[in-house]
Motif scaffolding. Structure first.
Motif, short mmCIF file in Angstrom:
data_model
loop_
_atom_site.label_atom_id
_atom_site.label_comp_id
_atom_site.label_asym_id
_atom_site.label_seq_id
_atom_site.Cartn_x
_atom_site.Cartn_y
_atom_site.Cartn_z
N GLY A 1 0.79 -1.23 0.00
CA GLY A 1 0.00 0.00 0.00
C GLY A 1 0.82 1.27 0.00
N TRP A 2 2.13 1.14 -0.20
CA TRP A 2 3.01 2.31 -0.13
C TRP A 2 2.77 3.30 -1.26
N PHE A 3 2.24 2.81 -2.37
CA PHE A 3 2.12 3.67 -3.55
C PHE A 3 0.66 3.91 -3.93
N ASP A 4 -0.24 3.79 -2.97
CA ASP A 4 -1.65 4.08 -3.23
C ASP A 4 -1.87 5.52 -3.63
N TRP A 5 -0.96 6.39 -3.27
CA TRP A 5 -1.10 7.80 -3.60
C TRP A 5 -0.92 8.06 -5.10
N LEU A 6 -0.32 7.11 -5.81
CA LEU A 6 -0.18 7.26 -7.25
C LEU A 6 -1.48 6.84 -7.94
N PRO A 7 -1.86 7.50 -9.03
CA PRO A 7 -3.04 7.06 -9.79
C PRO A 7 -2.88 5.62 -10.24
N ILE A 8 -3.97 4.90 -10.34
CA ILE A 8 -3.89 3.48 -10.64
C ILE A 8 -3.31 3.22 -12.03
N TRP A 9 -3.50 4.16 -12.96
CA TRP A 9 -2.96 3.95 -14.31
C TRP A 9 -1.43 4.01 -14.32
N MET A 10 -0.83 4.61 -13.31
CA MET A 10 0.63 4.64 -13.21
C MET A 10 1.18 3.36 -12.58
N ARG A 11 0.30 2.55 -12.01
CA ARG A 11 0.74 1.35 -11.29
C ARG A 11 0.44 0.05 -12.04
N VAL A 12 -0.60 0.04 -12.84
CA VAL A 12 -0.99 -1.18 -13.55
C VAL A 12 -1.36 -0.84 -14.99
N GLY A 13 -1.26 -1.84 -15.85
CA GLY A 13 -1.62 -1.64 -17.24
C GLY A 13 -0.43 -1.76 -18.16
N TYR A 14 -0.67 -1.47 -19.43
CA TYR A 14 0.35 -1.64 -20.46
C TYR A 14 1.39 -0.53 -20.41
N PHE A 15 2.61 -0.89 -20.76
CA PHE A 15 3.65 0.12 -20.95
C PHE A 15 3.32 0.93 -22.20
N SER A 16 3.68 2.19 -22.17
CA SER A 16 3.51 3.03 -23.36
C SER A 16 4.37 2.48 -24.50
N PRO A 17 3.84 2.38 -25.71
CA PRO A 17 4.65 1.90 -26.83
C PRO A 17 5.86 2.79 -27.10
N PHE A 18 5.75 4.07 -26.79
CA PHE A 18 6.89 4.97 -26.97
C PHE A 18 8.02 4.61 -26.00
N VAL A 19 7.65 4.22 -24.79
CA VAL A 19 8.66 3.81 -23.81
C VAL A 19 9.31 2.50 -24.24
N VAL A 20 8.50 1.57 -24.72
CA VAL A 20 9.03 0.27 -25.16
C VAL A 20 10.04 0.47 -26.28
N VAL A 21 9.69 1.27 -27.27
CA VAL A 21 10.61 1.53 -28.39
C VAL A 21 11.87 2.22 -27.90
N SER A 22 11.73 3.17 -26.99
CA SER A 22 12.90 3.90 -26.47
C SER A 22 13.84 2.96 -25.73
N LEU A 23 13.29 2.07 -24.90
CA LEU A 23 14.13 1.14 -24.17
C LEU A 23 14.84 0.16 -25.12
N MET A 24 14.13 -0.31 -26.14
CA MET A 24 14.74 -1.21 -27.12
C MET A 24 15.89 -0.51 -27.85
N PHE A 25 15.68 0.74 -28.20
CA PHE A 25 16.74 1.50 -28.88
C PHE A 25 17.93 1.70 -27.96
N PHE A 26 17.68 2.03 -26.70
CA PHE A 26 18.75 2.25 -25.74
C PHE A 26 19.55 0.98 -25.50
N TYR A 27 18.85 -0.13 -25.28
CA TYR A 27 19.54 -1.40 -25.04
C TYR A 27 20.36 -1.83 -26.26
N SER A 28 19.82 -1.61 -27.44
CA SER A 28 20.56 -1.96 -28.66
C SER A 28 21.80 -1.09 -28.82
N ALA A 29 21.66 0.19 -28.49
CA ALA A 29 22.80 1.11 -28.62
C ALA A 29 23.93 0.74 -27.68
#
Length: 327
Positions: free
Chosen positions: A55-83
Motif C-alpha cells: 500500500g506504499w504507492f496508493d497515492w499514485l493514480p492506478i494507471w501509473m501502477r498497472v496496465g500496459y507500458f507506453s509503446p513509446f517507452v518500449v521503443v525507447s528502451l529497445m533502442f537504448f539497449y541496442s545502442a
C-alpha cells in the motif's frame, strides 16, 4: 504488460475493480491471453496488490501502477539497449591510475609516513560506506532497499570504487603487480559512474523527489513531521547529501585524477541499463514505483529517459573540463 488475471471460477456477482484512469490508452484490461486454467496464465503483477507494494504507492493514480507500458517507452528502451551493444567502445580502456602513480612514487603526502594520503582517503570512504550500511541494518532492521533503489546502487558504487582502488594501492605497494594493475583498472572503470550517480541522486532526491513525496504522499501532521525527521537523520543525510562530496574525492578532486573517456561513459550507461532492468521488470511487477517520473505507462517517461542520458553526457563533459583545469 498485464495486470492480474481473474480466475475462471470467480463469481459473476463480484464486481470488477474499476480504474479511475478513465478512458485512456493506459486503461486496465484483463489480458490478451485467452482465459484458460489459472496456473497456465502469465501475470505481470507478482502480488495481488493493485500495483502498490504494502500500500506504499496508493497515492499514485492506478494507471501509473498497472496496465500496459507506453509503446513509446518500449521503443525507447529497445533502442537504448541496442545502442549499448552496438556502440560499445572497441577496445574498452581504463587507465590504471593508482597502479601507475604508486610505481612512480610521485605522491609526497603520506599518513604516518607509510600510506599515501590518497590511499588513506579511499580507505576512509570505503570504511565509512560500510559503517553507514551496518548502521542502516541495526537501526532500520533491513537493508533490502540497497539492491533495488538507485540510491543504494549509487552508495555501493562509490564505496566499491574507494575500496577497490585502495586494494590496488595495497597490492601494488606489496609487489603484487599483476593484481594491483587489475584492481586499479576495475576501480578506474567505475570512477565516472560513481561520481555521476552520486550527483544525480543528490540532485533529484533533494530537489524533485523529496518535495513530491513530502507534499503529495505524506499526510500533514505527525507523519509528515516524522518523515522530515527521518529524511534529515544520519542515514538519509549520508546517502542523499554526503554521498556527492564523498564521490568526487579522488575521481574529480585529488592527486590521482584522470580525464574520462568514452569507455567510462559506456560503463555509466551500462549501469543505467542494468538498473532499468531491475526497475521495469522486477520492481514494477512487485508494485514498487520509487521514481514516478520514470513511469513506463506514460509517454512522458521518454522525456525522462532521454533527459537522464543527456544529463550523464553533459556531466561527462563538465567533469573533464573541471579535471583539465586541475591537472
Amino acid at each position: 504488460m498485464f495486470d492480474r488475471i481473474s480466475s475462471q471460477n470467480q463469481k459473476s456477482s463480484r464486481s470488477r475493480p474499476v480504474s479511475r484512469a478513465g478512458a485512456t490508452p493506459y486503461h486496465r484490461r484483463e489480458s490478451f491471453i485467452p482465459q484458460a486454467r489459472r496456473w497456465e496464465q502469465f501475470k505481470w503483477l507478482i502480488y495481488d496488490n493493485n500495483g502498490s507494494y504494502n500500500g506504499w504507492f496508493d497515492w499514485l493514480p492506478i494507471w501509473m501502477r498497472v496496465g500496459y507500458f507506453s509503446p513509446f517507452v518500449v521503443v525507447s528502451l529497445m533502442f537504448f539497449y541496442s545502442a549499448i551493444y552496438w556502440y560499445r567502445p572497441q577496445p574498452l580502456h581504463f587507465e590504471a591510475t593508482v597502479y601507475n602513480e604508486t610505481l612512480s612514487r610521485k605522491e609526497v603526502d603520506y599518513i604516518l609516513g607509510t600510506m599515501p594520503k590518497t590511499a588513506a582517503t579511499d580507505l576512509s570512504i570505503f570504511l565509512w560506506g560500510i559503517i553507514v550500511v551496518v548502521h542502516a541494518k541495526i537501526t532500520l532492521g533491513s537493508i533490502s532497499a540497497f539492491p533495488i533503489s538507485f540510491t543504494g546502487w549509487s552508495w555501493m558504487l562509490l564505496t566499491l570504487r574507494a575500496g577497490i582502488e585502495f586494494a590496488a594501492w595495497a597490492a601494488t605497494s606489496h609487489e603484487l603487480l599483476a593484481l594491483g594493475k587489475l584492481l586499479a583498472r576495475i576501480g578506474s572503470s567505475i570512477r565516472l559512474v560513481a561520481v555521476t550517480n552520486a550527483c544525480v541522486v543528490c540532485t533529484i532526491w533533494n530537489f524533485i523527489l523529496f518535495p513530491i513525496i513530502y507534499f503529495f504522499s505524506i499526510p500533514a501532521g505527525e507523519k509528515r513531521r516524522n518523515f522530515l525527521k527521518f529524511n534529515f537523520g544520519f542515514f538519509m543525510t549520508n546517502i542523499h547529501v554526503l554521498n556527492f562530496p564523498m564521490a568526487i574525492i579522488n575521481t574529480v578532486y585529488g592527486n590521482q585524477i584522470r580525464l574520462f573517456t568514452f569507455s567510462d561513459l559506456w560503463v555509466a550507461y551500462l549501469v543505467i541499463m542494468l538498473y532499468s532492468f531491475v526497475y521495469y521488470f522486477v520492481m514494477d511487477r512487485l508494485g514498487m514505483h520509487f521514481y514516478p517520473i520514470f513511469c513506463p505507462r506514460s509517454a512522458f517517461c521518454v522525456v525522462s529517459i532521454v533527459g537522464v542520458l543527456g544529463l550523464y553526457y553533459y556531466l561527462f563533459l563538465k567533469w573533464n573540463e573541471l579535471i583539465s583545469s586541475r591537472m
